[in-house]
Design a protein around this motif. Structure first.
Motif, PDB file in Angstrom:
ATOM      1  N   LEU A  23      40.861  48.607  37.685  1.00 55.60           N
ATOM      2  CA  LEU A  23      39.542  48.695  37.039  1.00 55.60           C
ATOM      3  C   LEU A  23      38.752  47.395  37.165  1.00 55.60           C
ATOM      4  O   LEU A  23      37.551  47.401  37.460  1.00 55.60           O
ATOM      5  CB  LEU A  23      39.720  49.069  35.569  1.00 55.60           C
ATOM      6  N   ARG A  24      39.406  46.264  36.958  1.00 51.82           N
ATOM      7  CA  ARG A  24      38.699  44.981  37.078  1.00 51.82           C
ATOM      8  C   ARG A  24      38.257  44.742  38.524  1.00 51.82           C
ATOM      9  O   ARG A  24      37.226  44.119  38.773  1.00 51.82           O
ATOM     10  CB  ARG A  24      39.587  43.853  36.592  1.00 51.82           C
ATOM     11  N   GLY A  25      39.071  45.257  39.463  1.00 48.91           N
ATOM     12  CA  GLY A  25      38.696  45.105  40.860  1.00 48.91           C
ATOM     13  C   GLY A  25      37.438  45.878  41.212  1.00 48.91           C
ATOM     14  O   GLY A  25      36.822  45.618  42.247  1.00 48.91           O
ATOM     15  N   HIS A  26      37.078  46.843  40.378  1.00 47.81           N
ATOM     16  CA  HIS A  26      35.873  47.634  40.625  1.00 47.81           C
ATOM     17  C   HIS A  26      34.786  47.352  39.586  1.00 47.81           C
ATOM     18  O   HIS A  26      33.889  48.170  39.356  1.00 47.81           O
ATOM     19  CB  HIS A  26      36.216  49.129  40.650  1.00 47.81           C
ATOM     20  N   GLY A  27      34.894  46.203  38.924  1.00 47.17           N
ATOM     21  CA  GLY A  27      33.796  45.722  38.084  1.00 47.17           C
ATOM     22  C   GLY A  27      33.832  46.132  36.625  1.00 47.17           C
ATOM     23  O   GLY A  27      32.894  45.821  35.875  1.00 47.17           O
ATOM     24  N   TYR A  28      34.859  46.786  36.174  1.00 45.09           N
ATOM     25  CA  TYR A  28      34.923  47.204  34.776  1.00 45.09           C
ATOM     26  C   TYR A  28      35.491  46.078  33.915  1.00 45.09           C
ATOM     27  O   TYR A  28      36.365  45.308  34.365  1.00 45.09           O
ATOM     28  CB  TYR A  28      35.808  48.437  34.609  1.00 45.09           C
ATOM     29  N   ASP A  29      34.994  46.004  32.653  1.00 48.85           N
ATOM     30  CA  ASP A  29      35.634  45.158  31.652  1.00 48.85           C
ATOM     31  C   ASP A  29      36.779  45.959  31.057  1.00 48.85           C
ATOM     32  O   ASP A  29      36.633  47.157  30.779  1.00 48.85           O
ATOM     33  CB  ASP A  29      34.643  44.773  30.545  1.00 48.85           C
ATOM     34  N   VAL A  30      37.919  45.312  30.863  1.00 46.86           N
ATOM     35  CA  VAL A  30      39.115  46.029  30.420  1.00 46.86           C
ATOM     36  C   VAL A  30      39.676  45.382  29.166  1.00 46.86           C
ATOM     37  O   VAL A  30      39.806  44.156  29.085  1.00 46.86           O
ATOM     38  CB  VAL A  30      40.201  46.051  31.525  1.00 46.86           C
TER      39      VAL A  30
END
Length: 585
Positions: A23-30
């Motif tokens: 998810l972080r690799g695709h720009g999401y905050d986790v």
């Protein structure tokens, strides 16, 4: 571009790591939580845009989390995705969607597919459609245009308990299968371990037998050299006195004892498989009849030795020395089983073994056999003892009374000759060994008659005698000189070479030991033949021919004398080689 904030809930660190990285690799905050209770606490503090939750977790599972999530006024509109590897049944999916989940995804899912589901869920949450989602979508979803009603508590609990029971039943089935597989694996391991122990035991026994073979070969060499001296000097003395002399009979007994000792050495080598056997057609009655005087001395006068030969006994084909070895070992074994006075019975018979009997006797095939039976009225044996009876080194005797090789030797000889052996024994009722040897249907064995003593064959040729044992060298020199040969002697090969190079005249025969320091007899012969091409050679050794061959020396055939040999055998062989036209070795 801001992609949104996602709360991921899983009790396994590796699952959290994989989702977080994706998810972080695709720009999401986790944000992360390891169970439902922790997830609720974080979400109520800072609501996310989406929650992705496992189902089976400690403290609070995913179903309960979704139930509480949809009851919370601040959170219920936030889409909820189940991502599970445990609850995968269609009824689990229906229950999850019934709780208000937007999607139900089964692990593992391809990253691109998972991301597409997440993006689609977020998009629908931001822009809810006016109608229900397409019923043919790949991943089960719930539209967010209507507020998902919170199920009645009793309905929820019933469905929740049903899901748990179903999962427990599934887990029980998995555990039973795993337990069954483990049990089978343990059984296989136990079998493999038992087989490994058997193989290890066989390896140890094989190594013991190999050690015996090496020891036997070394002992045989030294023992045969000593017997050579005894036989040589006895022959020389017997040649000086007539049969009527008082010492003649005593000397003949000494010679017979030495010859029996040589036979025992040969038997030991045969057991260790370093000596080839020489089979011939035998009348077992005749062969056994000549052994009873020796057997009676062996077992003692307090044992009654009974002999029951069958009339018109069929022939067998085997090495005569092996018959003696079988009988000696069985009689000694029987003697040890008798406390005080007793009786040993030896009998022979013709017999036909059928398929029914052969099925009970290992290694036996139907056919005609000659039976050799040895019975005693001794103490008998327990069943546990009989199970190990023919194993090498197994013995019930004391350390000083037995090695555990006797019956193993008997068994090996019988099997080597395609026979079989059966044992009947009970405690207090004695023991009977029944040996079945295949009937031989070839030419009849010629009766053995004692040949009259013949004089040594004489000659006048020159012989170069090489032997590293001084006592044997002197004895052989004396025998050859009394047969009128001219003898040059050397204890080591280099002295022999010097003698040959300095000798005036022709040397007719080289007689040499094979195994000597500095140079073996074969190499010595090659050196001498380089300047005396017509020299004839006779080799001798206390080692067996098979051992000599393994040391890289060829099969010498007629050019070889195995120690110990008699004076007559020596002079006959010397005369045979000197009279021959050519020599091959």
């Amino acid at each position: 571009m801001k992609m949104g904030r996602i709360l991921i809930v899983d009790d396994r660190d590796e699952n959290l790591y994989l989702l977080r990285t994706l998810l972080r690799g695709h720009g999401y905050d986790v944000e992360e939580a390891c169970n439902g209770a922790e997830a609720l606490e974080r979400a109520r503090r800072t609501p996310p845009d989406l929650v992705i939750s496992d189902i089976l977790m400690p403290v609070m599972d995913g179903f309960t989390l979704c139930r509480e999530w949809k009851k919370d006024e601040r959170l219920k509109a936030i889409p909820f995705i189940f991502y599970t590897a445990t609850y995968t049944h269609d009824r689990d999916r229906d229950f999850a969607l019934g709780l208000g989940a937007a999607r139900f995804i089964v692990k593992p899912e391809e990253p691109d597919t998972l991301l597409a589901n997440i993006q689609d869920t977020l998009k629908k949450a931001d822009h809810p459609p006016a109608a229900r989602a397409d019923a043919n979508a790949d991943t089960p979803t719930r539209t967010l245009t209507e507020e998902t009603p919170v199920q009645d508590e009793s309905v929820f609990l019933k469905q929740y308990n049903t899901a748990l029971i179903r999962k427990l039943e599934s887990k029980m089935e998995q555990l039973e299968r795993a337990n069954s597989a483990l049990k089978q694996e343990l059984i296989e391991r136990a079998r493999a371990e038992a087989e490994r122990e058997k193989l290890q035991t066989k390896l140890v026994q094989s190594q013991k037998l190999e050690s015996i073979g090496r020891l036997a070969s070394g002992v045989a060499h030294d023992f045969n050299n000593m017997l050579q001296v005894i036989l040589g000097y006895v022959d020389m003395i017997l040649g000086k006195i007539g049969p009527a002399e008082p010492l003649h009979a005593d000397l003949a007994e000494i010679k017979n004892a030495a010859q029996r000792s040589a036979d025992l050495t040969r038997q030991l080598l045969a057991f260790a498989r370093t000596q080839a056997i020489a089979t011939e057609a035998l009348d077992l009655n005749v062969t056994l009849n000549g052994m009873f005087k020796m057997l009676q001395r062996l077992i003692g006068e307090d044992i009654d030795l009974a002999w029951q030969p069958a009339a018109e006994l069929w022939q067998v084909k085997m090495d005569p020395s092996q018959i003696g070895q079988i009988l000696t070992n069985l009689c000694v074994n029987a003697r040890h089983a008798i406390a005080g006075v007793g009786k040993i019975t030896i009998e022979t018979a013709n017999t036909v073994l059928d398929e029914d009997y052969c099925a009970t006797c290992q290694g036996c095939v139907p056919g005609d056999y000659v039976l050799l039976a040895v019975s005693d009225n001794g103490c008998g044996m327990e069943k546990e003892v009989m199970e190990h009876l023919f194993e090498p080194f197994f013995t019930t005797k004391g350390i000083s009374d037995g090695t555990g090789l006797g019956l193993a030797t008997v068994y090996g000889i019988v099997r080597q000759n395609s026979g079989c052996i059966n044992v009947c024994s009970e405690p207090g009722k004695g023991t009977t060994f029944k040996i079945y040897l295949p009937r031989h249907t070839g030419l009849a064995a010629l009766p053995r008659t004692a040949a009259p003593a013949e004089p040594f064959k004489h000659g006048h040729e020159t012989i170069l005698l090489v032997e590293d044992e001084p006592v044997i060298l002197r004895m052989l020199q004396t025998i050859l000189e009394r047969a009128d040969y001219r003898v040059l002697t050397a204890e080591i090969p280099k002295d022999a070479l010097r003698l040959a190079e300095g000798h005036v005249g022709e040397i007719d025969l080289l007689m040499t030991d094979l195994v000597m320091p500095e140079m073996n007899g074969m190499d010595l012969a090659k050196r001498l033949l380089s300047f005396a091409p017509h020299l004839k050679c006779l080799f001798m050794s206390g080692y067996t021919a098979s051992v000599i061959t393994r040391h890289g020396m060829p099969n010498l055939g007629v050019n070889f004398l195995q120690k110990p040999f008699s004076g007559k055998a020596l002079t006959d062989k010397v005369r045979e080689l000197l009279d021959s036209r050519s020599q091959d070795y």
